[in-house]
Design a protein around this motif. Structure first.
Motif, PDB file in Angstrom:
ATOM      1  N   ASP A  45       0.591  -1.396   0.294  1.00  0.00           N
ATOM      2  CA  ASP A  45       0.023  -0.361  -0.302  1.00  0.00           C
ATOM      3  C   ASP A  45       0.952   1.151  -0.146  1.00  0.00           C
ATOM      4  N   ARG A  46       2.663   0.900  -0.436  1.00  0.00           N
ATOM      5  CA  ARG A  46       2.857   2.242  -0.101  1.00  0.00           C
ATOM      6  C   ARG A  46       3.701   2.346  -1.703  1.00  0.00           C
ATOM      7  N   THR A  47       4.016   3.785  -1.893  1.00  0.00           N
ATOM      8  CA  THR A  47       4.486   4.217  -3.355  1.00  0.00           C
ATOM      9  C   THR A  47       5.363   5.429  -3.000  1.00  0.00           C
ATOM     10  N   ARG A  48       6.599   5.500  -3.228  1.00  0.00           N
ATOM     11  CA  ARG A  48       7.236   5.908  -2.835  1.00  0.00           C
ATOM     12  C   ARG A  48       7.857   6.690  -4.325  1.00  0.00           C
ATOM     13  N   ALA A  49       7.964   8.248  -4.544  1.00  0.00           N
ATOM     14  CA  ALA A  49       7.992   9.108  -6.265  1.00  0.00           C
ATOM     15  C   ALA A  49      10.390   9.100  -5.514  1.00  0.00           C
ATOM     16  N   ALA A  50      10.910   9.038  -6.871  1.00  0.00           N
ATOM     17  CA  ALA A  50      12.100   9.580  -6.852  1.00  0.00           C
ATOM     18  C   ALA A  50      11.908  10.479  -7.441  1.00  0.00           C
ATOM     19  N   ALA A  51      12.068  11.351  -7.856  1.00  0.00           N
ATOM     20  CA  ALA A  51      12.482  13.122  -8.935  1.00  0.00           C
ATOM     21  C   ALA A  51      14.055  12.879  -9.380  1.00  0.00           C
ATOM     22  N   MET A  52      14.081  13.860  -9.992  1.00  0.00           N
ATOM     23  CA  MET A  52      15.850  14.351 -10.017  1.00  0.00           C
ATOM     24  C   MET A  52      15.944  15.637 -11.541  1.00  0.00           C
ATOM     25  N   VAL A  53      15.700  16.570 -11.004  1.00  0.00           N
ATOM     26  CA  VAL A  53      15.723  17.621 -12.149  1.00  0.00           C
ATOM     27  C   VAL A  53      17.743  18.219 -12.105  1.00  0.00           C
ATOM     28  N   ARG A  54      17.676  18.272 -13.393  1.00  0.00           N
ATOM     29  CA  ARG A  54      18.902  18.982 -13.940  1.00  0.00           C
ATOM     30  C   ARG A  54      18.698  20.290 -14.881  1.00  0.00           C
ATOM     31  N   LEU A  55      19.627  21.224 -13.875  1.00  0.00           N
ATOM     32  CA  LEU A  55      19.207  22.598 -15.168  1.00  0.00           C
ATOM     33  C   LEU A  55      20.460  22.773 -16.122  1.00  0.00           C
ATOM     34  N   SER A  56      20.146  23.642 -16.839  1.00  0.00           N
ATOM     35  CA  SER A  56      20.857  23.824 -17.450  1.00  0.00           C
ATOM     36  C   SER A  56      22.146  24.163 -17.518  1.00  0.00           C
ATOM     37  N   ASP A  57      22.432  24.926 -15.896  1.00  0.00           N
ATOM     38  CA  ASP A  57      23.884  25.115 -15.758  1.00  0.00           C
ATOM     39  C   ASP A  57      24.228  23.631 -15.405  1.00  0.00           C
ATOM     40  N   GLY A  58      23.757  22.418 -15.138  1.00  0.00           N
ATOM     41  CA  GLY A  58      24.364  21.366 -14.982  1.00  0.00           C
ATOM     42  C   GLY A  58      24.055  21.184 -13.885  1.00  0.00           C
ATOM     43  N   THR A  59      23.610  21.575 -13.044  1.00  0.00           N
ATOM     44  CA  THR A  59      22.831  21.710 -11.735  1.00  0.00           C
ATOM     45  C   THR A  59      21.950  21.120 -11.463  1.00  0.00           C
ATOM     46  N   GLU A  60      22.373  19.734 -10.412  1.00  0.00           N
ATOM     47  CA  GLU A  60      21.118  18.519 -10.089  1.00  0.00           C
ATOM     48  C   GLU A  60      20.721  18.193  -9.253  1.00  0.00           C
ATOM     49  N   PHE A  61      19.069  18.687  -8.671  1.00  0.00           N
ATOM     50  CA  PHE A  61      18.809  18.428  -7.931  1.00  0.00           C
ATOM     51  C   PHE A  61      17.651  17.153  -7.237  1.00  0.00           C
ATOM     52  N   ARG A  62      17.727  16.680  -6.236  1.00  0.00           N
ATOM     53  CA  ARG A  62      17.262  15.277  -6.176  1.00  0.00           C
ATOM     54  C   ARG A  62      16.255  15.405  -5.031  1.00  0.00           C
ATOM     55  N   ALA A  63      14.732  14.692  -5.184  1.00  0.00           N
ATOM     56  CA  ALA A  63      13.968  14.533  -3.860  1.00  0.00           C
ATOM     57  C   ALA A  63      13.244  13.590  -4.222  1.00  0.00           C
ATOM     58  N   HIS A  64      12.567  13.175  -2.983  1.00  0.00           N
ATOM     59  CA  HIS A  64      11.470  12.564  -2.731  1.00  0.00           C
ATOM     60  C   HIS A  64       9.968  12.694  -2.638  1.00  0.00           C
ATOM     61  N   GLY A  65       9.407  11.787  -2.575  1.00  0.00           N
ATOM     62  CA  GLY A  65       7.694  11.812  -1.955  1.00  0.00           C
ATOM     63  C   GLY A  65       7.561  10.198  -1.725  1.00  0.00           C
ATOM     64  N   ASN A  66       6.226  10.861  -0.875  1.00  0.00           N
ATOM     65  CA  ASN A  66       5.590   9.206  -0.248  1.00  0.00           C
ATOM     66  C   ASN A  66       4.153   8.818  -0.098  1.00  0.00           C
ATOM     67  N   ALA A  67       3.719   8.057  -0.889  1.00  0.00           N
ATOM     68  CA  ALA A  67       1.925   8.072  -0.322  1.00  0.00           C
ATOM     69  C   ALA A  67       1.881   6.504  -0.357  1.00  0.00           C
ATOM     70  N   ASN A  68       1.013   6.525   1.380  1.00  0.00           N
ATOM     71  CA  ASN A  68       0.918   5.511   1.841  1.00  0.00           C
ATOM     72  C   ASN A  68      -1.279   4.814   1.558  1.00  0.00           C
ATOM     73  N   ARG A  69      -1.219   4.143   1.019  1.00  0.00           N
ATOM     74  CA  ARG A  69      -3.427   3.945   1.147  1.00  0.00           C
ATOM     75  C   ARG A  69      -3.936   3.300   1.927  1.00  0.00           C
ATOM     76  N   HIS A  70      -5.066   4.121   2.505  1.00  0.00           N
ATOM     77  CA  HIS A  70      -5.315   4.024   4.018  1.00  0.00           C
ATOM     78  C   HIS A  70      -5.915   1.831   3.123  1.00  0.00           C
TER      79      HIS A  70
END
Length: 90
Positions: free
Chosen positions: A18-43
Motif C-alpha cells: 500500500d506504499r508508493t515512493r517517488a524519486a525525482a531529479m531535475v537537471r538545470l541548464s547550468d548542470g546543477t542537479e536536485f533530487r527529491a523523494h515523495g511518499n504516499a500510503n494507501r489506507h
C-alpha cells in the motif's frame, strides 16, 4: 531576444503493497542537479489505485524540488543584491 532553455526531469516510482515512493531529479541548464523523494500510503480500506499513489507521491517529490529551486534562486539573488530576498514569515 528569445532564448530556449530546457531542464531535464526524471521521475521513478516504486510500489510495494500500500506504499508508493517517488524519486525525482531535475537537471538545470547550468548542470546543477536536485533530487527529491515523495511518499504516499494507501489506507487499507481504500481500493487499489496505483496511479493515484503515483500522483500523490510524485506531487510531493515535485513540491520538494520546487522548494529546493526557490532556495537556489533566493541564494543567487542574495549573493548579487547583498540583502535577503526571502519573504518575512508572519
Amino acid at each position: 531576444m528569445n532564448t530556449l532553455v530546457g531542464w531535464h526531469v526524471e521521475m521513478e516510482f516504486q510500489e510495494e503493497g500500500d506504499r508508493t515512493r517517488a524519486a525525482a531529479m531535475v537537471r538545470l541548464s547550468d548542470g546543477t542537479e536536485f533530487r527529491a523523494h515523495g511518499n504516499a500510503n494507501r489506507h487499507p480500506s481504500d481500493p487499489e489505485q496505483l496511479r493515484v499513489g503515483e500522483e500523490i507521491a510524485g506531487a510531493r517529490a515535485l513540491m520538494d524540488l520546487a522548494s529546493q529551486l526557490l532556495q537556489k534562486a533566493h541564494t543567487e539573488i542574495d549573493d548579487v543584491s547583498g540583502r535577503s530576498s526571502r519573504p518575512i514569515n508572519r
